[in-house]
Design a protein around this motif. Sequence first.
Motif, PDB file in Angstrom:
ATOM      1  N   LYS A 150      -8.699  50.271  -6.373  1.00  0.00           N
ATOM      2  CA  LYS A 150      -8.482  48.974  -7.013  1.00  0.00           C
ATOM      3  C   LYS A 150      -8.858  49.056  -8.490  1.00  0.00           C
ATOM      4  O   LYS A 150      -9.926  49.560  -8.838  1.00  0.00           O
ATOM      5  CB  LYS A 150      -9.302  47.883  -6.313  1.00  0.00           C
ATOM      6  N   THR A 151      -7.998  48.511  -9.324  1.00  0.00           N
ATOM      7  CA  THR A 151      -8.222  48.572 -10.770  1.00  0.00           C
ATOM      8  C   THR A 151      -9.431  47.758 -11.184  1.00  0.00           C
ATOM      9  O   THR A 151     -10.158  48.137 -12.106  1.00  0.00           O
ATOM     10  CB  THR A 151      -6.963  48.080 -11.508  1.00  0.00           C
ATOM     11  N   ARG A 152      -9.658  46.638 -10.518  1.00  0.00           N
ATOM     12  CA  ARG A 152     -10.754  45.755 -10.937  1.00  0.00           C
ATOM     13  C   ARG A 152     -12.115  46.431 -10.802  1.00  0.00           C
ATOM     14  O   ARG A 152     -13.047  46.120 -11.554  1.00  0.00           O
ATOM     15  CB  ARG A 152     -10.718  44.456 -10.134  1.00  0.00           C
ATOM     16  N   GLU A 153     -12.240  47.343  -9.858  1.00  0.00           N
ATOM     17  CA  GLU A 153     -13.512  48.061  -9.702  1.00  0.00           C
ATOM     18  C   GLU A 153     -13.770  48.965 -10.901  1.00  0.00           C
ATOM     19  O   GLU A 153     -14.890  49.077 -11.388  1.00  0.00           O
ATOM     20  CB  GLU A 153     -13.474  48.880  -8.411  1.00  0.00           C
ATOM     21  N   VAL A 155     -12.359  48.480 -13.929  1.00  0.00           N
ATOM     22  CA  VAL A 155     -12.495  47.588 -15.080  1.00  0.00           C
ATOM     23  C   VAL A 155     -13.925  47.060 -15.177  1.00  0.00           C
ATOM     24  O   VAL A 155     -14.466  46.885 -16.282  1.00  0.00           O
ATOM     25  CB  VAL A 155     -11.488  46.425 -14.984  1.00  0.00           C
ATOM     26  N   LYS A 156     -14.534  46.822 -14.049  1.00  0.00           N
ATOM     27  CA  LYS A 156     -15.917  46.339 -14.026  1.00  0.00           C
ATOM     28  C   LYS A 156     -16.852  47.361 -14.685  1.00  0.00           C
ATOM     29  O   LYS A 156     -17.744  47.001 -15.467  1.00  0.00           O
ATOM     30  CB  LYS A 156     -16.342  46.084 -12.573  1.00  0.00           C
TER      31      LYS A 156
END
Length: 244
Positions: A150-153, A155-156
Amino acid sequence: MTAIKEDKKESKKKRLKLPVYTKSGEKSGEEVELNPAVFAQPVNERLLNMILTSYAANQRRGTADTKGRAEIRGGGKKPWKQKGTGRARAGSIRSPLWRGGGTVFGPTPRDYSKHIPQALKRKALISALSLKNKEENILVVEDSGVEQPKTRELVKMIRALKLDKTRTLCVVKSIDENLKRSFSNLREIFRVVEAKYFNAYQVLRRKKLLIDKQSLPVIVSRILEEPVAAEQAKPKRVKEKVGA
């Protein structure tokens, strides 16, 4: 003068020790020592400029093509007779002076690639890494892997390390499927490469260099041990005795 020299030596020593950050952007309390043979060498700006232009030239396809008057269909017949019409003389409707005619000195397919010796690639990579260290644009992270694709992980982690507004190159030991899917949407600002394959061009094209702690030994061994192994692999020449 001696005090100034000592301060310079201390500053160089400080640059060779970098703190290790966690994914949350906090210091883990651990420090890594950079190899001075890779990260603290004189920067050869002329070599870096040559490498930049060479790598950029090697990425050009060279497929641009235009047709000359001999390649355009038609135009074999003389439009009108040479004299008596009052018009200018014309031999073909495919003349470059006419609309729809051929192009003069237009681009044709060609090969733009330039050969870069392996020794120069190695020296350029050392100069690029030393330049990033000199500019204090190197960060070391404890682990850059992701548990889910997942990209959001990812990005975090980028936001925690304050790298969301700068183009960053992340060097890891190996890229698994989860990490590959996570950074595929972030190639403009965050690119991930393996320590075995990254080059000076990729380092120079990004402002920040994020290094996974596990990839540091791979980087050092690749740069320092490969040339030695290559020389050992060369067959030794046996000198023939004169008069034998």
